[in-house]
Scaffold this active site. Structure first.
Site, PDB file in Angstrom:
ATOM      1  N   CYS A   1       9.465  46.602  34.093  1.00  0.00           N
ATOM      2  CA  CYS A   1       9.496  47.825  34.930  1.00  0.00           C
ATOM      3  C   CYS A   1       8.857  48.929  34.090  1.00  0.00           C
ATOM      4  O   CYS A   1       9.554  49.736  33.471  1.00  0.00           O
ATOM      5  CB  CYS A   1      10.928  48.220  35.258  1.00  0.00           C
ATOM      6  SG  CYS A   1      11.960  46.859  35.807  1.00  0.00           S
ATOM      7  N   ALA A   2       7.530  48.993  34.077  1.00  0.00           N
ATOM      8  CA  ALA A   2       6.882  49.660  32.946  1.00  0.00           C
ATOM      9  C   ALA A   2       6.392  51.087  33.151  1.00  0.00           C
ATOM     10  O   ALA A   2       6.223  51.815  32.169  1.00  0.00           O
ATOM     11  CB  ALA A   2       5.722  48.798  32.475  1.00  0.00           C
TER      12      ALA A   2
ATOM     13  N   CYS B   1      18.421  55.092  32.687  1.00  0.00           N
ATOM     14  CA  CYS B   1      18.596  56.494  32.292  1.00  0.00           C
ATOM     15  C   CYS B   1      19.678  57.116  33.174  1.00  0.00           C
ATOM     16  O   CYS B   1      19.546  58.234  33.632  1.00  0.00           O
ATOM     17  CB  CYS B   1      17.281  57.249  32.368  1.00  0.00           C
ATOM     18  SG  CYS B   1      16.624  57.385  34.025  1.00  0.00           S
TER      19      CYS B   1
ATOM     20  N   GLU C   1       4.237  46.856  36.588  1.00  0.00           N
ATOM     21  CA  GLU C   1       4.849  47.896  37.411  1.00  0.00           C
ATOM     22  C   GLU C   1       4.763  47.463  38.877  1.00  0.00           C
ATOM     23  O   GLU C   1       3.691  47.138  39.379  1.00  0.00           O
ATOM     24  CB  GLU C   1       4.151  49.241  37.188  1.00  0.00           C
ATOM     25  CG  GLU C   1       4.522  50.328  38.184  1.00  0.00           C
ATOM     26  CD  GLU C   1       6.027  50.605  38.296  1.00  0.00           C
ATOM     27  OE1 GLU C   1       6.708  50.647  37.271  1.00  0.00           O
ATOM     28  OE2 GLU C   1       6.515  50.759  39.443  1.00  0.00           O
TER      29      GLU C   1
ATOM     30  N   PRO D   1       6.032  55.093  33.794  1.00  0.00           N
ATOM     31  CA  PRO D   1       4.653  55.442  33.421  1.00  0.00           C
ATOM     32  C   PRO D   1       4.199  54.861  32.088  1.00  0.00           C
ATOM     33  O   PRO D   1       3.019  54.945  31.754  1.00  0.00           O
ATOM     34  CB  PRO D   1       4.675  56.974  33.357  1.00  0.00           C
ATOM     35  CG  PRO D   1       6.099  57.315  33.021  1.00  0.00           C
ATOM     36  CD  PRO D   1       6.939  56.254  33.667  1.00  0.00           C
ATOM     37  N   GLY D   2       5.101  54.293  31.285  1.00  0.00           N
ATOM     38  CA  GLY D   2       4.586  53.532  30.158  1.00  0.00           C
ATOM     39  C   GLY D   2       5.091  53.898  28.776  1.00  0.00           C
ATOM     40  O   GLY D   2       4.637  53.324  27.790  1.00  0.00           O
ATOM     41  N   GLY D   3       6.045  54.828  28.688  1.00  0.00           N
ATOM     42  CA  GLY D   3       6.528  55.239  27.363  1.00  0.00           C
ATOM     43  C   GLY D   3       6.971  54.052  26.517  1.00  0.00           C
ATOM     44  O   GLY D   3       6.522  53.861  25.381  1.00  0.00           O
ATOM     45  N   LYS D   4       7.828  53.222  27.100  1.00  0.00           N
ATOM     46  CA  LYS D   4       8.372  52.113  26.312  1.00  0.00           C
ATOM     47  C   LYS D   4       7.311  51.027  26.098  1.00  0.00           C
ATOM     48  O   LYS D   4       7.265  50.406  25.044  1.00  0.00           O
ATOM     49  CB  LYS D   4       9.634  51.547  26.979  1.00  0.00           C
ATOM     50  CG  LYS D   4      10.790  52.553  26.946  1.00  0.00           C
ATOM     51  CD  LYS D   4      12.083  51.942  27.425  1.00  0.00           C
ATOM     52  CE  LYS D   4      13.257  52.897  27.382  1.00  0.00           C
ATOM     53  NZ  LYS D   4      13.381  53.767  28.584  1.00  0.00           N
TER      54      LYS D   4
HETATM   55  C1  LIG Z   1      13.013  53.689  34.669  1.00  0.00           C
HETATM   56  S1  LIG Z   1      11.460  53.411  35.350  1.00  0.00           S
HETATM   57  C2  LIG Z   1      10.578  52.710  34.018  1.00  0.00           C
HETATM   58  C3  LIG Z   1      10.165  53.678  32.943  1.00  0.00           C
HETATM   59  C4  LIG Z   1       9.259  53.046  31.922  1.00  0.00           C
HETATM   60  N1  LIG Z   1       9.896  51.879  31.329  1.00  0.00           N
HETATM   61  C5  LIG Z   1       8.819  53.985  30.844  1.00  0.00           C
HETATM   62  O1  LIG Z   1       9.259  53.892  29.711  1.00  0.00           O
HETATM   63  O2  LIG Z   1       7.950  54.819  31.125  1.00  0.00           O
HETATM   64  C6  LIG Z   1      11.709  52.040  36.391  1.00  0.00           C
HETATM   65  C7  LIG Z   1      10.457  51.496  37.057  1.00  0.00           C
HETATM   66  O3  LIG Z   1      10.820  50.361  37.841  1.00  0.00           O
HETATM   67  C8  LIG Z   1       9.995  50.341  38.995  1.00  0.00           C
HETATM   68  N2  LIG Z   1      10.603  49.522  40.091  1.00  0.00           N
HETATM   69  C9  LIG Z   1      11.056  49.931  41.276  1.00  0.00           C
HETATM   70  N3  LIG Z   1      11.487  48.882  42.004  1.00  0.00           N
HETATM   71  C10 LIG Z   1      11.310  47.796  41.273  1.00  0.00           C
HETATM   72  C11 LIG Z   1      11.553  46.411  41.475  1.00  0.00           C
HETATM   73  N4  LIG Z   1      12.097  45.966  42.595  1.00  0.00           N
HETATM   74  N5  LIG Z   1      11.222  45.570  40.487  1.00  0.00           N
HETATM   75  C12 LIG Z   1      10.689  46.015  39.340  1.00  0.00           C
HETATM   76  N6  LIG Z   1      10.451  47.308  39.089  1.00  0.00           N
HETATM   77  C13 LIG Z   1      10.743  48.188  40.043  1.00  0.00           C
HETATM   78  C14 LIG Z   1       9.861  51.798  39.367  1.00  0.00           C
HETATM   79  O4  LIG Z   1       8.724  51.994  40.159  1.00  0.00           O
HETATM   80  C15 LIG Z   1       9.780  52.464  37.999  1.00  0.00           C
HETATM   81  O5  LIG Z   1       8.449  52.672  37.617  1.00  0.00           O
END
Ligand SMILES: C[S@@+](CC[C@H](N)C(=O)[O-])C[C@H]1O[C@@H](n2cnc3c(N)ncnc32)[C@H](O)[C@@H]1O
Length: 491
Positions: free
Chosen positions: A161-162, A285, A187, A164-167
């Site tokens: 679940c990547a 978060c 993503e 915008p990409g920080g991790k």
């Molecule tokens: C908490 S954010 C991820 C932040 C990211 N890891 C970062 O460090 O920038 C969760 C992400 O999961 C995505 N998401 C939503 N539904 C999902 C699904 N069913 N399966 C996988 N990812 C999903 C969202 O679009 C979102 O971008």
């Protein structure tokens, strides 16, 4: 800030200590803080052109993050131990000079004091070092997860679940393409995958693919494939409350329940893809027990062969950031040792782009790809042109030699490098999209003076303090600007 009553009732149950509860409430009225994660692979290249990390740390007053309790990680010293070493034991001058120590121990995550930076005229989101991909701006508590994943340079990593990409960018920086390490950065939401891909372009890793797939589709294709998996799950987002009014408005108990169900769905696919002896990190978060400790208990019930390495809950009041929950597990079994291998690159065309990537990414070529390694050429109006992504590759020199060998039909060929300092006004001018004047002494390169002409002419790459910013066309002492329109600074 007006917080939903039900939310407050739920939170109250999490705090047995009255004092801490007050601190938690109080923290909602405090300003969020931000951190930066340094791209150490770019830093290493920039140093070859004279960039000083210690001057930068001093000038920007960068504050190293993390003081872990390492006792929970005795079995494998891993990165947590190394970070501790560098913070406590490695003298500054050694960090700067010894490439061996640098490779093993560089601290990457820092807290920034934005009011101090503002007093120096610096805005972290609008800075040439940022445009060059030297750092990624990230919430400091979100930065705490990846260092606990014990990532080794040769790991096969998946960020499920990547965007915008920080991790993802934090993981990629810990990998070494030459030793077979790679990251599949996925993503689910298409529009967010595009943003992820843009961020990946700026950071320039040749061993990173950005794809837009469902976790179930990936699990069907790659069972037992990855040695490190991160599930930074979509959640009810209470850690966003200080930053976003919408996050507060969208919150409800139903949302918490819905998120917990979705988290389990995503995790089930992650279980399938984790190889023997691998590590899975789960993070959110939000502060909800339902999405955090309850999910951790469920993971343990579903997988008796997983061992919890650590679990942590960060709030506004006990961390430098917006809060984070994470739990890290190790699957039983022997992890395969590092394989002897030679780095090779693959060049491939997709629609109007040509990419060059570390060959270990090949298994992902058929996925819904946004980016595979480095974009090197794109189709211009008349011919193939260098892609902006090429200028940002961390291993620019290696990639360039491939680029030149595998040129499509084009006259494009890099001739010159131009070196400017960040204090030079022309750097900002370039980022605004303007043409800039260049003196002969600032130009280095393989091109010759064109016979009968007074000036050098040809495709050039512009550096700021040793960090490549982008391309231009040099002619008559002027650099025509190729900085992409969508990235240019607004006045
Ligand atoms: C908490 S954010 C991820 C932040 C990211 N890891 C970062 O460090 O920038 C969760 C992400 O999961 C995505 N998401 C939503 N539904 C999902 C699904 N069913 N399966 C996988 N990812 C999903 C969202 O679009 C979102 O971008």
């Amino acid at each position: 800030m007006h917080l939903p009553e039900v939310f407050l009732e739920r939170m109250r149950k999490l705090f047995s200590d009255e004092e801490e509860w007050k601190q938690f409430l109080q923290s909602f009225s405090e300003e969020p803080k931000r951190g930066i994660r340094v791209n150490t692979q770019k830093l290493r290249e920039a140093k070859k052109h004279g960039f000083s990390f210690s001057d930068w740390k001093k000038d920007w007053n960068l504050i190293p993050l993390f003081s872990f309790n390492y006792s929970d990680c005795e079995e494998e010293k891993g990165e947590r131990g190394l970070v501790e070493d560098i913070q406590n034991n490695v003298p500054e001058d050694l960090q700067e000079n010894s490439s061996e120590i640098l490779e093993k121990t560089e601290v990457r995550e820092f807290l920034v004091d934005e009011s101090y930076l503002a007093s120096q005229g610096i805005t972290i989101g609008r800075d040439p070092y940022h445009e060059a991909g030297l750092y990624y701006i990230q919430d400091p508590s979100a930065m705490e997860v990846v260092p606990h994943m014990e990532i080794r340079p040769f790991d096969r990593c998946l960020d499920l679940c990547a965007a915008p990409g920080g991790k993802s960018m934090q993981i990629a920086d810990r990998l070494d393409s030459k030793r077979g390490g790679f990251l599949l950065s996925n993503e689910y939401v298409g529009e967010r995958a595009r943003i992820l891909s843009k961020n990946a372009e700026r950071m320039g890793y040749a061993n990173l693919s950005v794809v837009n797939e469902s976790p179930a589709h990936l699990a069907a294709l790659y069972p037992g494939f990855f040695s490190r998996i991160l599930v930074d799950a979509p959640c009810s987002g209470e850690g966003m409350f200080r930053k976003s009014k919408e996050a507060v408005e969208d919150w409800s108990e139903e949302l918490v329940e819905k998120c917990a169900l979705r988290q389990k769905e995503i995790l089930r696919e992650a279980f399938t893809m984790l190889r023997e002896g691998g590590i899975l990190a789960y993070s959110t978060c939000t502060f909800e027990r339902t999405e955090n400790e309850d999910i951790r208990e469920w993971i343990e019930r579903e997988n008796p062969d997983y061992r919890l390495l650590m679990e942590k809950r960060l709030y506004f009041h006990n961390s430098s950031g917006e809060g984070q929950y994470f739990a890290v597990f190790k699957k039983s079994g022997e992890e395969p040792a590092e394989e002897e291998r030679e780095l090779s690159y693959t060049v491939f065309q997709k629609n109007k782009m040509i990419f060059c990537y570390a060959s270990q990414l090949r298994p992902f070529s058929e996925l819904k790809l946004f980016r595979q390694g480095i974009s090197i050429y794109e189709e211009g109006k008349k011919e193939w042109e260098y892609s902006h992504g090429l200028s940002h590759a961390v291993d620019l020199k290696d990639i360039f030699s491939i680029v030149e060998q595998r040129r499509p039909k084009t006259k494009y060929s890099l001739l010159y490098s131009l070196f400017l300092k960040r204090t030079d006004r022309r750097v900002e001018d370039y980022l605004l999209g303007n043409e800039i004047g260049v003196e002969e002494k600032e130009i280095e390169g393989i091109g010759e003076l064109i016979e009968g002409k007074e000036h050098k002419a040809g495709i050039s790459i512009l550096y700021c303090d040793g960090l490549p910013l982008g391309f231009g066309y040099l002619r008559n002492g002027r650099l025509r600007n190729f900085y992409p329109k969508g990235l240019r600074y607004k006045k």
